[in-house]
Design a protein around this motif. Structure first.
Motif, PDB file in Angstrom:
ATOM      1  N   GLN A 241      59.702 -55.687 -56.853  1.00  0.00           N
ATOM      2  CA  GLN A 241      60.517 -56.784 -56.222  1.00  0.00           C
ATOM      3  C   GLN A 241      60.207 -57.934 -57.188  1.00  0.00           C
ATOM      4  O   GLN A 241      61.324 -58.759 -57.672  1.00  0.00           O
ATOM      5  N   LYS A 242      59.181 -58.303 -57.714  1.00  0.00           N
ATOM      6  CA  LYS A 242      59.114 -59.497 -58.882  1.00  0.00           C
ATOM      7  C   LYS A 242      59.602 -58.972 -60.019  1.00  0.00           C
ATOM      8  O   LYS A 242      60.270 -59.885 -60.592  1.00  0.00           O
ATOM      9  N   LEU A 243      59.579 -57.756 -60.509  1.00  0.00           N
ATOM     10  CA  LEU A 243      60.197 -57.329 -61.573  1.00  0.00           C
ATOM     11  C   LEU A 243      61.842 -57.565 -61.554  1.00  0.00           C
ATOM     12  O   LEU A 243      62.631 -57.919 -62.414  1.00  0.00           O
ATOM     13  N   ARG A 244      62.230 -57.078 -60.239  1.00  0.00           N
ATOM     14  CA  ARG A 244      63.479 -57.156 -59.745  1.00  0.00           C
ATOM     15  C   ARG A 244      64.343 -58.448 -60.091  1.00  0.00           C
ATOM     16  O   ARG A 244      65.375 -58.788 -60.669  1.00  0.00           O
ATOM     17  N   SER A 245      63.355 -59.563 -59.637  1.00  0.00           N
ATOM     18  CA  SER A 245      63.714 -61.165 -59.539  1.00  0.00           C
ATOM     19  C   SER A 245      63.488 -61.277 -60.943  1.00  0.00           C
ATOM     20  O   SER A 245      64.622 -62.307 -61.406  1.00  0.00           O
ATOM     21  N   SER A 246      62.569 -60.977 -61.745  1.00  0.00           N
ATOM     22  CA  SER A 246      62.612 -61.518 -63.347  1.00  0.00           C
ATOM     23  C   SER A 246      63.708 -60.892 -63.935  1.00  0.00           C
ATOM     24  O   SER A 246      64.241 -61.595 -64.722  1.00  0.00           O
ATOM     25  N   HIS A 247      63.956 -59.640 -63.918  1.00  0.00           N
ATOM     26  CA  HIS A 247      65.262 -59.053 -64.288  1.00  0.00           C
ATOM     27  C   HIS A 247      66.549 -59.730 -64.034  1.00  0.00           C
ATOM     28  O   HIS A 247      67.498 -60.122 -64.743  1.00  0.00           O
TER      29      HIS A 247
ATOM     30  N   PHE B 274      66.511 -62.957 -66.220  1.00  0.00           N
ATOM     31  CA  PHE B 274      66.579 -62.595 -67.331  1.00  0.00           C
ATOM     32  C   PHE B 274      68.214 -62.479 -67.566  1.00  0.00           C
ATOM     33  O   PHE B 274      68.772 -62.904 -68.753  1.00  0.00           O
ATOM     34  N   GLN B 275      69.018 -61.719 -66.727  1.00  0.00           N
ATOM     35  CA  GLN B 275      70.362 -61.544 -66.868  1.00  0.00           C
ATOM     36  C   GLN B 275      71.089 -62.807 -66.682  1.00  0.00           C
ATOM     37  O   GLN B 275      71.997 -62.959 -67.665  1.00  0.00           O
ATOM     38  N   VAL B 276      70.681 -64.051 -65.955  1.00  0.00           N
ATOM     39  CA  VAL B 276      71.272 -65.246 -66.016  1.00  0.00           C
ATOM     40  C   VAL B 276      71.173 -65.778 -67.342  1.00  0.00           C
ATOM     41  O   VAL B 276      72.109 -66.408 -67.906  1.00  0.00           O
TER      42      VAL B 276
END
Length: 245
Positions: free
Chosen positions: A211-217, A220-222
């Motif tokens: 979940q943290k990686l998804r949030s970080s991703h 990063f996308q933004v």
């Protein structure tokens, strides 16, 4: 029938439960299935069969042709021989299923077979023990009691045979109790429970990291899209400057 299990099969110590009890008599002296089947000529069941056959023959010799119940008595003794063969066949087939299908150890499989043997005779127990108090067998009432008990034991045995032994409630009960007390090791259950808890904790940690990686991703996308727009704006501005020249 002065005891609840046949002495010619279980020996003097006929009150025990297992085939594997510490005694040198009867079925209890047979410690393993390998001993039971032997090498064909030394099978443990052979002397028991001879002992039972000898006992039945000795009873047959007491009959008189003038006895009114002689034919019925001989028929009952013949049934006992057949019932013994059925019980021996059950021993072999049930043991084979336990080892090859249920993956029991050889020791536990034969131990459970012994429990099932005990269950067969324990089902007859009330009828056999009722004869302990019978005195004069010449008294009509006592004769009737013996005949009734014999009939009931034969009825019970036929019920076991009709259900291939394994389907009889007494055998089902023994199997269930054996699995609970012998087959399932409580320490193994605790070990598996602890392992399951550890795996659940690891899964929860991996899920949280994911979940943290998804949030970080997403962040990063933004950021990436913002930088891309800035680069695009700079490219357009540079293009316009070149056009003005």
């Amino acid at each position: 029938m002065t005891h609840h299990r046949p002495g010619c099969l279980f020996g003097k110590n006929h009150g025990r439960v297992d085939l594997l009890d510490d005694t040198s008599e009867g079925l209890q002296a047979c410690k393993t299935y390998a001993t039971w089947i032997g090498d064909g000529t030394s099978a443990y069941s052979l002397p028991l069969t001879r002992a039972l056959t000898g006992h039945l023959n000795s009873l047959r010799r007491t009959f008189s042709r003038t006895d009114g119940g002689e034919r019925m008595a001989r028929s009952l003794l013949d049934d006992i021989s057949k019932q013994w063969n059925d019980l021996c066949n059950f021993t072999q087939t049930f043991y084979t299923k336990l080892v090859n299908v249920a993956k029991f150890s050889e020791a536990n499989a034969f131990k459970l077979v012994g429990r099932c043997w005990g269950a067969v005779f324990d089902t007859m127990r009330s009828h056999r023990e009722a004869l302990k108090l019978v005195g004069d067998l010449q008294a009509p009432g006592n004769k009737a009691m013996v005949i009734w008990s014999v009939f009931q034991c034969h009825r019970i045995m036929k019920e076991f045979i009709a259900l291939d032994f394994e389907g009889h409630p007494a055998i089902v009960k023994e199997i269930s109790l054996f699995i609970i007390t012998e087959r399932v090791d409580p320490t193994e259950i605790l070990r598996l429970t602890s392992r399951m808890k550890k795996l659940e904790d690891e899964y929860a940690a991996v899920t949280e990291t994911n979940q943290k990686l998804r949030s970080s991703h997403a962040d990063f996308q933004v950021t990436f899209m913002g930088l891309k727009r800035t680069v695009d704006d700079l490219k357009n501005e540079l293009k316009q400057l070149k056009t003005k020249k």
